[in-house]
Design a protein around this motif. Structure first.
Motif, PDB file in Angstrom:
ATOM      1  N   LEU A  17      10.821  24.631 194.137  1.00 28.99           N
ATOM      2  CA  LEU A  17      12.120  23.955 194.101  1.00 28.99           C
ATOM      3  C   LEU A  17      13.252  24.915 194.433  1.00 28.99           C
ATOM      4  O   LEU A  17      14.194  24.554 195.138  1.00 28.99           O
ATOM      5  CB  LEU A  17      12.350  23.316 192.726  1.00 28.99           C
ATOM      6  N   ARG A  18      13.158  26.138 193.944  1.00 32.28           N
ATOM      7  CA  ARG A  18      14.215  27.124 194.213  1.00 32.28           C
ATOM      8  C   ARG A  18      14.219  27.566 195.673  1.00 32.28           C
ATOM      9  O   ARG A  18      15.271  27.850 196.242  1.00 32.28           O
ATOM     10  CB  ARG A  18      14.041  28.340 193.311  1.00 32.28           C
ATOM     11  N   ASN A  19      13.055  27.638 196.300  1.00 35.46           N
ATOM     12  CA  ASN A  19      12.941  28.137 197.675  1.00 35.46           C
ATOM     13  C   ASN A  19      13.073  27.042 198.725  1.00 35.46           C
ATOM     14  O   ASN A  19      13.034  27.326 199.918  1.00 35.46           O
ATOM     15  CB  ASN A  19      11.610  28.867 197.867  1.00 35.46           C
ATOM     16  N   SER A  20      13.220  25.801 198.300  1.00 35.76           N
ATOM     17  CA  SER A  20      13.294  24.679 199.239  1.00 35.76           C
ATOM     18  C   SER A  20      14.740  24.287 199.511  1.00 35.76           C
ATOM     19  O   SER A  20      15.590  24.353 198.630  1.00 35.76           O
ATOM     20  CB  SER A  20      12.561  23.463 198.656  1.00 35.76           C
ATOM     21  N   ASN A  21      14.999  23.875 200.751  1.00 36.55           N
ATOM     22  CA  ASN A  21      16.303  23.299 201.103  1.00 36.55           C
ATOM     23  C   ASN A  21      16.443  21.925 200.471  1.00 36.55           C
ATOM     24  O   ASN A  21      17.539  21.513 200.109  1.00 36.55           O
ATOM     25  CB  ASN A  21      16.449  23.132 202.615  1.00 36.55           C
ATOM     26  N   ALA A  22      15.313  21.213 200.416  1.00 37.70           N
ATOM     27  CA  ALA A  22      15.312  19.849 199.907  1.00 37.70           C
ATOM     28  C   ALA A  22      13.963  19.562 199.267  1.00 37.70           C
ATOM     29  O   ALA A  22      12.967  20.222 199.560  1.00 37.70           O
ATOM     30  CB  ALA A  22      15.570  18.860 201.040  1.00 37.70           C
ATOM     31  N   ALA A  23      13.960  18.570 198.390  1.00 41.09           N
ATOM     32  CA  ALA A  23      12.728  18.069 197.796  1.00 41.09           C
ATOM     33  C   ALA A  23      12.855  16.556 197.723  1.00 41.09           C
ATOM     34  O   ALA A  23      13.879  16.037 197.288  1.00 41.09           O
ATOM     35  CB  ALA A  23      12.511  18.660 196.416  1.00 41.09           C
ATOM     36  N   VAL A  24      11.815  15.857 198.177  1.00 38.93           N
ATOM     37  CA  VAL A  24      11.825  14.402 198.174  1.00 38.93           C
ATOM     38  C   VAL A  24      10.699  13.915 197.268  1.00 38.93           C
ATOM     39  O   VAL A  24       9.542  14.288 197.456  1.00 38.93           O
ATOM     40  CB  VAL A  24      11.646  13.824 199.597  1.00 38.93           C
ATOM     41  N   VAL A  25      11.059  13.098 196.286  1.00 40.16           N
ATOM     42  CA  VAL A  25      10.097  12.578 195.320  1.00 40.16           C
ATOM     43  C   VAL A  25       9.625  11.211 195.793  1.00 40.16           C
ATOM     44  O   VAL A  25      10.443  10.358 196.147  1.00 40.16           O
ATOM     45  CB  VAL A  25      10.735  12.470 193.912  1.00 40.16           C
ATOM     46  N   THR A  26       8.304  11.030 195.801  1.00 35.88           N
ATOM     47  CA  THR A  26       7.731   9.773 196.275  1.00 35.88           C
ATOM     48  C   THR A  26       6.694   9.255 195.289  1.00 35.88           C
ATOM     49  O   THR A  26       6.193   9.995 194.447  1.00 35.88           O
ATOM     50  CB  THR A  26       7.034   9.955 197.644  1.00 35.88           C
ATOM     51  N   SER A  27       6.361   7.987 195.437  1.00 40.99           N
ATOM     52  CA  SER A  27       5.248   7.376 194.737  1.00 40.99           C
ATOM     53  C   SER A  27       4.184   7.115 195.789  1.00 40.99           C
ATOM     54  O   SER A  27       4.475   6.567 196.848  1.00 40.99           O
ATOM     55  CB  SER A  27       5.682   6.074 194.082  1.00 40.99           C
ATOM     56  N   TYR A  28       2.957   7.496 195.499  1.00 44.66           N
ATOM     57  CA  TYR A  28       1.907   7.406 196.511  1.00 44.66           C
ATOM     58  C   TYR A  28       0.774   6.459 196.114  1.00 44.66           C
ATOM     59  O   TYR A  28      -0.271   6.427 196.770  1.00 44.66           O
ATOM     60  CB  TYR A  28       1.326   8.799 196.782  1.00 44.66           C
ATOM     61  N   THR A  29       0.961   5.658 195.079  1.00 47.51           N
ATOM     62  CA  THR A  29      -0.089   4.760 194.598  1.00 47.51           C
ATOM     63  C   THR A  29      -0.570   3.849 195.724  1.00 47.51           C
ATOM     64  O   THR A  29       0.231   3.216 196.408  1.00 47.51           O
ATOM     65  CB  THR A  29       0.429   3.889 193.438  1.00 47.51           C
ATOM     66  N   GLY A  30      -1.869   3.819 195.918  1.00 51.25           N
ATOM     67  CA  GLY A  30      -2.455   2.953 196.936  1.00 51.25           C
ATOM     68  C   GLY A  30      -2.765   3.658 198.244  1.00 51.25           C
ATOM     69  O   GLY A  30      -3.382   3.069 199.127  1.00 51.25           O
ATOM     70  N   LEU A  31      -2.361   4.913 198.394  1.00 50.28           N
ATOM     71  CA  LEU A  31      -2.671   5.653 199.620  1.00 50.28           C
ATOM     72  C   LEU A  31      -4.042   6.312 199.492  1.00 50.28           C
ATOM     73  O   LEU A  31      -4.392   6.825 198.431  1.00 50.28           O
ATOM     74  CB  LEU A  31      -1.614   6.717 199.889  1.00 50.28           C
ATOM     75  N   THR A  32      -4.785   6.309 200.566  1.00 53.71           N
ATOM     76  CA  THR A  32      -6.086   6.963 200.576  1.00 53.71           C
ATOM     77  C   THR A  32      -5.914   8.452 200.850  1.00 53.71           C
ATOM     78  O   THR A  32      -4.832   8.905 201.259  1.00 53.71           O
ATOM     79  CB  THR A  32      -6.986   6.356 201.672  1.00 53.71           C
ATOM     80  N   VAL A  33      -6.972   9.193 200.651  1.00 48.66           N
ATOM     81  CA  VAL A  33      -6.943  10.636 200.923  1.00 48.66           C
ATOM     82  C   VAL A  33      -6.641  10.877 202.402  1.00 48.66           C
ATOM     83  O   VAL A  33      -5.875  11.771 202.754  1.00 48.66           O
ATOM     84  CB  VAL A  33      -8.280  11.294 200.505  1.00 48.66           C
ATOM     85  N   ALA A  34      -7.217  10.055 203.278  1.00 44.96           N
ATOM     86  CA  ALA A  34      -6.973  10.193 204.718  1.00 44.96           C
ATOM     87  C   ALA A  34      -5.499   9.933 205.046  1.00 44.96           C
ATOM     88  O   ALA A  34      -4.905  10.628 205.876  1.00 44.96           O
ATOM     89  CB  ALA A  34      -7.869   9.235 205.495  1.00 44.96           C
ATOM     90  N   GLN A  35      -4.910   8.942 204.395  1.00 39.00           N
ATOM     91  CA  GLN A  35      -3.497   8.651 204.631  1.00 39.00           C
ATOM     92  C   GLN A  35      -2.607   9.779 204.128  1.00 39.00           C
ATOM     93  O   GLN A  35      -1.613  10.125 204.774  1.00 39.00           O
ATOM     94  CB  GLN A  35      -3.104   7.330 203.949  1.00 39.00           C
ATOM     95  N   LEU A  36      -2.941  10.368 202.975  1.00 41.52           N
ATOM     96  CA  LEU A  36      -2.177  11.511 202.469  1.00 41.52           C
ATOM     97  C   LEU A  36      -2.267  12.696 203.426  1.00 41.52           C
ATOM     98  O   LEU A  36      -1.286  13.403 203.653  1.00 41.52           O
ATOM     99  CB  LEU A  36      -2.663  11.916 201.078  1.00 41.52           C
ATOM    100  N   LYS A  37      -3.439  12.886 204.014  1.00 44.47           N
ATOM    101  CA  LYS A  37      -3.615  13.963 204.989  1.00 44.47           C
ATOM    102  C   LYS A  37      -2.746  13.705 206.219  1.00 44.47           C
ATOM    103  O   LYS A  37      -2.085  14.613 206.739  1.00 44.47           O
ATOM    104  CB  LYS A  37      -5.099  14.060 205.374  1.00 44.47           C
TER     105      LYS A  37
END
Length: 175
Positions: A17-37
């Motif tokens: 968090l300290r080293n990032s310009n930005a951080a985006v929080v998401t909900s990923y329920t229902g995504l497959t491992v392939a979709q996350l990749k």
């Protein structure tokens, strides 16, 4: 998770968090491992997408001086952006269009909290390179306009002096 593991995880998230310009929080329920990749690839090289534990992320965000508590509920993953935040926001927005299971909850940009709508507006911006090239083009246009104005002044002066000389010659010849 053992206490030492939790401490290490909090330290790691705090550092990201300290080293990032930005951080985006998401909900990923229902995504497959392939979709996350696929999502990780669509974010580009300057963003890292990680599934996180809410309680550990709350502690890390507080240690980093960032307010994310309202977005940390349910299944949560964070995109830590070290490069152009617009590129990462576009990647998340475009992926969410194709995969409605991905929900953008909110985030932070250079210490300022952002809502989901503000992140979508950020995604609508043009990339940093495009904006810089437009600025350079505008500045170059203004320089050429200024140069033509400065060039016009001496030529106008010369025409005025020539007209005065011609007028004096006419008056001198008429006497």
């Amino acid at each position: 998770m053992a206490t030492s593991d939790k401490i290490a995880a909090v330290e790691e998230i705090t550092e990201k968090l300290r080293n990032s310009n930005a951080a985006v929080v998401t909900s990923y329920t229902g995504l497959t491992v392939a979709q996350l990749k696929q999502l990780r690839r669509s974010l580009g090289e300057n963003a890292q997408y990680r599934v996180v534990k809410n309680t550990l992320t709350k502690i890390a965000a507080n240690e980093a001086g960032i307010q994310l508590d309202e977005h940390l509920s349910g299944s949560t993953a964070v995109a830590f952006v070290t490069g152009d935040p617009v590129e990462a926001a576009k990647g998340l927005r475009d992926f969410a269009k194709d995969n409605p299971s991905l929900v953008i909850k909110g985030g932070v940009l250079e210490g300022k909290a952002l809502s989901a709508d503000e992140i979508k507006k950020l995604a609508d911006l043009e990339s940093r390179e495009v904006l810089l090239s437009k600025l350079a083009g505008a500045l170059k246009g203004k320089q050429s306009q200024a140069a033509s104005v400065f060039q016009a002044l001496p030529s106008k002066l010369v025409r005025t002096v020539d007209a005065l000389r011609a007028k004096q010659d006419e008056q001198g010849g008429a006497e």
